[in-house]
Design an enzyme around this catalytic site. Structure first.
Site, PDB file in Angstrom:
ATOM      1  N   ASP A   1      -5.814 -45.090  19.371  1.00  0.00           N
ATOM      2  CA  ASP A   1      -5.585 -45.221  17.854  1.00  0.00           C
ATOM      3  C   ASP A   1      -5.198 -46.501  17.564  1.00  0.00           C
ATOM      4  O   ASP A   1      -4.546 -47.386  18.093  1.00  0.00           O
ATOM      5  CB  ASP A   1      -4.673 -44.128  17.349  1.00  0.00           C
ATOM      6  CG  ASP A   1      -5.169 -42.750  17.421  1.00  0.00           C
ATOM      7  OD1 ASP A   1      -6.379 -42.683  17.296  1.00  0.00           O
ATOM      8  OD2 ASP A   1      -4.220 -41.934  17.460  1.00  0.00           O
TER       9      ASP A   1
ATOM     10  N   ASP B   1     -11.536 -40.662  13.843  1.00  0.00           N
ATOM     11  CA  ASP B   1     -10.840 -39.605  13.055  1.00  0.00           C
ATOM     12  C   ASP B   1     -11.365 -39.876  11.611  1.00  0.00           C
ATOM     13  O   ASP B   1     -11.510 -38.867  10.905  1.00  0.00           O
ATOM     14  CB  ASP B   1      -9.394 -40.023  13.053  1.00  0.00           C
ATOM     15  CG  ASP B   1      -8.845 -39.843  14.571  1.00  0.00           C
ATOM     16  OD1 ASP B   1      -9.204 -39.022  15.059  1.00  0.00           O
ATOM     17  OD2 ASP B   1      -7.770 -40.354  14.805  1.00  0.00           O
TER      18      ASP B   1
END
Length: 169
Positions: free
Chosen positions: A125, A143
């Protein structure tokens, strides 16, 4: 002679879907590789006000949920989600292009994160929105694809519902 055109086969939708899915996974993986090789770990790199890059690892699924589960369970769960979305895509009429785009983005995002988990044992991330007193969960492009895809499916359902209501009146 007036002939009604034949309805397109679900198979006619496979190549565009696979192209979009492959593109989403490729872009996601290239960016994650750049993040892993070029961005410092757990250091805020401001880009513009309220947006920064911040490399971290997600051991769970979305927003670090289920972080205590073994990788095999998370891989299996992701695989089941992909199979379910494929089923929904297959059952959705070919004319519902917005929904098909949404399904493709969800599958591309899920596969992008699945590759991370299979290769690294975690998901990379790096996107952070924040203020001085608040920050959103750190996330990645995969995402975003999943979230945008879900939004497109909801939008398509609303459009279909409004069209149905219009035809009934």
């Amino acid at each position: 002679m007036n002939q009604t055109p034949a309805a397109p086969s679900p198979l006619s939708r496979v190549i565009p879907m696979l192209s979009l899915v492959a593109s989403a996974v490729a872009i996601d993986q290239v960016i994650k590789w750049l993040v892993e090789t070029q961005l410092p770990f757990h250091e805020l790199v401001p880009v513009v006000p309220m947006f920064a890059l911040y490399r971290t690892w997600n051991e769970g699924i979305a927003f670090s949920l289920l972080g205590g589960l073994p990788d095999t369970a998370l891989l299996a769960l992701t695989g089941l989600v992909i199979i379910f979305v494929l089923y929904l895509w297959w059952r959705t009429p070919s004319g519902r292009l917005i929904a098909h785009l949404g399904f493709s983005l969800i599958i591309g995002g899920a596969l992008g994160n699945l590759v991370d988990r299979a290769v690294y044992g975690h998901v990379v991330d790096y996107i952070l929105f924040y203020t001085e007193s608040w920050s959103f969960a750190v996330f990645n492009l995969a995402d975003a694809f999943i979230s945008i895809g879900a939004g497109l499916i909801v939008l398509d359902e609303v459009i279909a519902m409004l069209q149905e209501r219009k035809h009934r009146s």
